[in-house]
Motif scaffolding. Structure first.
Motif, PDB file in Angstrom:
ATOM      1  N   LEU A 188       0.818  -1.216   0.000  1.00  0.00           N
ATOM      2  CA  LEU A 188       0.000   0.000   0.000  1.00  0.00           C
ATOM      3  C   LEU A 188       0.854   1.269   0.000  1.00  0.00           C
ATOM      4  N   THR A 189       2.035   1.160   0.556  1.00  0.00           N
ATOM      5  CA  THR A 189       2.905   2.336   0.669  1.00  0.00           C
ATOM      6  C   THR A 189       4.025   2.322  -0.373  1.00  0.00           C
ATOM      7  N   GLY A 190       3.812   1.555  -1.454  1.00  0.00           N
ATOM      8  CA  GLY A 190       4.726   1.611  -2.589  1.00  0.00           C
ATOM      9  C   GLY A 190       6.048   0.903  -2.405  1.00  0.00           C
ATOM     10  N   ARG A 191       6.063  -0.166  -1.628  1.00  0.00           N
ATOM     11  CA  ARG A 191       7.303  -0.915  -1.416  1.00  0.00           C
ATOM     12  C   ARG A 191       7.075  -2.389  -1.768  1.00  0.00           C
ATOM     13  N   PRO A 192       6.953  -2.697  -3.065  1.00  0.00           N
ATOM     14  CA  PRO A 192       6.579  -4.060  -3.463  1.00  0.00           C
ATOM     15  C   PRO A 192       7.590  -5.126  -3.079  1.00  0.00           C
ATOM     16  N   ASP A 193       8.875  -4.803  -3.103  1.00  0.00           N
ATOM     17  CA  ASP A 193       9.867  -5.818  -2.742  1.00  0.00           C
ATOM     18  C   ASP A 193       9.721  -6.242  -1.290  1.00  0.00           C
ATOM     19  N   GLU A 194       9.518  -5.261  -0.402  1.00  0.00           N
ATOM     20  CA  GLU A 194       9.289  -5.593   1.008  1.00  0.00           C
ATOM     21  C   GLU A 194       7.990  -6.361   1.166  1.00  0.00           C
ATOM     22  N   ALA A 195       6.978  -5.971   0.408  1.00  0.00           N
ATOM     23  CA  ALA A 195       5.693  -6.670   0.476  1.00  0.00           C
ATOM     24  C   ALA A 195       5.863  -8.139   0.126  1.00  0.00           C
ATOM     25  N   MET A 196       6.563  -8.404  -0.973  1.00  0.00           N
ATOM     26  CA  MET A 196       6.746  -9.793  -1.402  1.00  0.00           C
ATOM     27  C   MET A 196       7.537 -10.592  -0.377  1.00  0.00           C
ATOM     28  N   ASP A 197       8.582  -9.989   0.155  1.00  0.00           N
ATOM     29  CA  ASP A 197       9.401 -10.690   1.144  1.00  0.00           C
ATOM     30  C   ASP A 197       8.575 -11.080   2.363  1.00  0.00           C
ATOM     31  N   ARG A 198       7.766 -10.152   2.858  1.00  0.00           N
ATOM     32  CA  ARG A 198       6.984 -10.419   4.062  1.00  0.00           C
ATOM     33  C   ARG A 198       5.906 -11.459   3.817  1.00  0.00           C
ATOM     34  N   ILE A 199       5.218 -11.331   2.681  1.00  0.00           N
ATOM     35  CA  ILE A 199       4.134 -12.291   2.420  1.00  0.00           C
ATOM     36  C   ILE A 199       4.704 -13.671   2.113  1.00  0.00           C
ATOM     37  N   ARG A 200       5.839 -13.737   1.438  1.00  0.00           N
ATOM     38  CA  ARG A 200       6.477 -15.032   1.201  1.00  0.00           C
ATOM     39  C   ARG A 200       6.861 -15.709   2.518  1.00  0.00           C
ATOM     40  N   ARG A 201       7.343 -14.924   3.453  1.00  0.00           N
ATOM     41  CA  ARG A 201       7.678 -15.493   4.762  1.00  0.00           C
ATOM     42  C   ARG A 201       6.427 -16.006   5.462  1.00  0.00           C
ATOM     43  N   ALA A 202       5.325 -15.299   5.297  1.00  0.00           N
ATOM     44  CA  ALA A 202       4.056 -15.767   5.873  1.00  0.00           C
ATOM     45  C   ALA A 202       3.638 -17.085   5.241  1.00  0.00           C
ATOM     46  N   ILE A 203       3.783 -17.197   3.918  1.00  0.00           N
ATOM     47  CA  ILE A 203       3.415 -18.433   3.217  1.00  0.00           C
ATOM     48  C   ILE A 203       4.333 -19.573   3.627  1.00  0.00           C
ATOM     49  N   ALA A 204       5.615 -19.280   3.790  1.00  0.00           N
ATOM     50  CA  ALA A 204       6.552 -20.324   4.218  1.00  0.00           C
ATOM     51  C   ALA A 204       6.170 -20.875   5.585  1.00  0.00           C
ATOM     52  N   ALA A 205       5.647 -20.000   6.444  1.00  0.00           N
ATOM     53  CA  ALA A 205       5.251 -20.437   7.787  1.00  0.00           C
ATOM     54  C   ALA A 205       3.943 -21.210   7.761  1.00  0.00           C
ATOM     55  N   VAL A 206       2.973 -20.705   6.962  1.00  0.00           N
ATOM     56  CA  VAL A 206       1.654 -21.356   6.888  1.00  0.00           C
ATOM     57  C   VAL A 206       1.244 -21.368   5.409  1.00  0.00           C
ATOM     58  N   PRO A 207       1.559 -22.434   4.692  1.00  0.00           N
ATOM     59  CA  PRO A 207       1.346 -22.425   3.240  1.00  0.00           C
ATOM     60  C   PRO A 207      -0.091 -22.669   2.783  1.00  0.00           C
ATOM     61  N   ASP A 208      -0.989 -22.981   3.707  1.00  0.00           N
ATOM     62  CA  ASP A 208      -2.329 -23.398   3.291  1.00  0.00           C
ATOM     63  C   ASP A 208      -3.409 -22.340   3.526  1.00  0.00           C
ATOM     64  N   ILE A 209      -3.033 -21.059   3.546  1.00  0.00           N
ATOM     65  CA  ILE A 209      -4.015 -19.975   3.669  1.00  0.00           C
ATOM     66  C   ILE A 209      -4.116 -19.282   2.309  1.00  0.00           C
ATOM     67  N   ALA A 210      -5.279 -19.420   1.694  1.00  0.00           N
ATOM     68  CA  ALA A 210      -5.456 -18.922   0.321  1.00  0.00           C
ATOM     69  C   ALA A 210      -5.207 -17.423   0.207  1.00  0.00           C
ATOM     70  N   ASP A 211      -5.652 -16.643   1.189  1.00  0.00           N
ATOM     71  CA  ASP A 211      -5.502 -15.184   1.117  1.00  0.00           C
ATOM     72  C   ASP A 211      -4.041 -14.752   1.001  1.00  0.00           C
ATOM     73  N   PHE A 212      -3.134 -15.503   1.622  1.00  0.00           N
ATOM     74  CA  PHE A 212      -1.720 -15.161   1.517  1.00  0.00           C
ATOM     75  C   PHE A 212      -1.268 -15.229   0.053  1.00  0.00           C
ATOM     76  N   HIS A 213      -1.673 -16.293  -0.635  1.00  0.00           N
ATOM     77  CA  HIS A 213      -1.296 -16.467  -2.042  1.00  0.00           C
ATOM     78  C   HIS A 213      -1.963 -15.408  -2.915  1.00  0.00           C
ATOM     79  N   VAL A 214      -3.215 -15.085  -2.603  1.00  0.00           N
ATOM     80  CA  VAL A 214      -3.953 -14.081  -3.385  1.00  0.00           C
ATOM     81  C   VAL A 214      -3.260 -12.723  -3.301  1.00  0.00           C
ATOM     82  N   ASN A 215      -2.889 -12.323  -2.114  1.00  0.00           N
ATOM     83  CA  ASN A 215      -2.292 -10.995  -1.964  1.00  0.00           C
ATOM     84  C   ASN A 215      -0.885 -10.928  -2.544  1.00  0.00           C
ATOM     85  N   LEU A 216      -0.150 -12.015  -2.483  1.00  0.00           N
ATOM     86  CA  LEU A 216       1.145 -12.031  -3.158  1.00  0.00           C
ATOM     87  C   LEU A 216       0.937 -11.986  -4.671  1.00  0.00           C
ATOM     88  N   ALA A 217      -0.083 -12.663  -5.163  1.00  0.00           N
ATOM     89  CA  ALA A 217      -0.405 -12.625  -6.592  1.00  0.00           C
ATOM     90  C   ALA A 217      -0.731 -11.205  -7.038  1.00  0.00           C
TER      91      ALA A 217
END
Length: 272
Positions: free
Chosen positions: A50-79
């Protein structure tokens, strides 16, 4: 002392209200107290996007997916981040992950179908639209997009059926009407095409747009109405006088009325 869940709720409230600095501070405190918390990482990633930092966004959401890979919303927002960065192939893979995790959800599958369509994978896109219509048969945009896919493949009868289905659900859908007119014309049904074109122009936000007026001119000529066709073509060139194609259309329509000198002048303008 607030629980992690309470702190997450408060951070999200700040984020949705646009108080990004306060939200960021709370996420940092949550993650300091509970390192690797997947929901905090996910929401913090959305904040970065939201604040224009896509690289940080991807890093954080990827870490969330690595921790819990079965939450669809995590994949949607990274997409969504990948799509915003014009990486449709990566976005499609992530939407596919979300679809596998949540097959009944409409939005991820709809986005996946559109991306597959854009990526030149029509058979896969068609399969996704078909699956969507089993769970959301009253969704006009699904019918419309599948019809557009079929039209692009030259499958005009199937496209026509899709545009009609969309119009049953949204009778004043200008784009569906315009594309229905085009497919009816391809199927040799000029009168039906003309009626759809008239309907489209009556409901459009810009009913006098040059393109629809030019199409109307062609349809009127095909129905043996040369004077009306020439008038529609005149309106088109008046709206967009710098478009050579519209001048050529006008020249052709004027020829049909017997106005040969005007027709030649129109072709001259079309050569500019």
């Amino acid at each position: 002392m607030a629980t992690v869940q309470e702190a997450l709720v408060a951070a999200l409230d700040h984020q949705e209200a646009g108080r990004f600095a306060k939200a960021d501070l709370l996420y940092r405190r949550i993650l300091a107290a509970s390192p690797g918390h997947p929901h905090a990482l996910h929401l913090w990633g959305i904040l970065a996007a939201l604040t224009g930092r896509p690289d940080e966004a991807m890093d954080r959401i990827r870490r969330a997916i690595a921790a819990v890979p079965d939450i669809a919303d995590f994949h949607v927002n990274l997409a969504r981040v990948e799509a915003a960065l014009n990486r449709p192939d990566r976005a499609a893979r992530l939407y596919a992950n979300a679809v596998a995790l949540q097959p009944e959800a409409v939005e991820p599958r709809f986005q996946l179908a559109g991306l597959l369509q854009d990526l030149g994978r029509p058979a896969e896109a068609e399969e996704q639209y078909g699956a969507l219509l089993t769970v959301a048969p009253l969704h006009a945009s699904i019918h419309l997009n599948r019809a557009l896919l079929r039209e692009a493949q030259g499958r005009f009868a199937g496209a026509r059926d899709g545009f009609r289905a969309a119009l049953v659900l949204e009778p004043a859908h200008a784009k569906a009407l315009l594309r229905l007119a085009a497919t009816e014309r391809e199927l040799g049904r000029g009168g039906v095409a003309l009626a759809a074109q008239h309907r489209a122009m009556s409901v459009s936000d810009d009913p006098a747009a040059a393109g629809p007026c030019s199409t109307l001119a062609t349809l009127l000529a095909g129905e043996g109405l040369p004077e009306q066709a020439a008038q529609a073509a005149r309106i088109a060139v008046a709206l967009a006088p710098g478009d050579p194609a519209l001048w050529n259309e006008l020249a052709n329509r004027l020829k049909g009325t017997g106005a040969l000198s005007e027709s030649v002048a129109g072709h001259d303008r079309g050569l500019v």
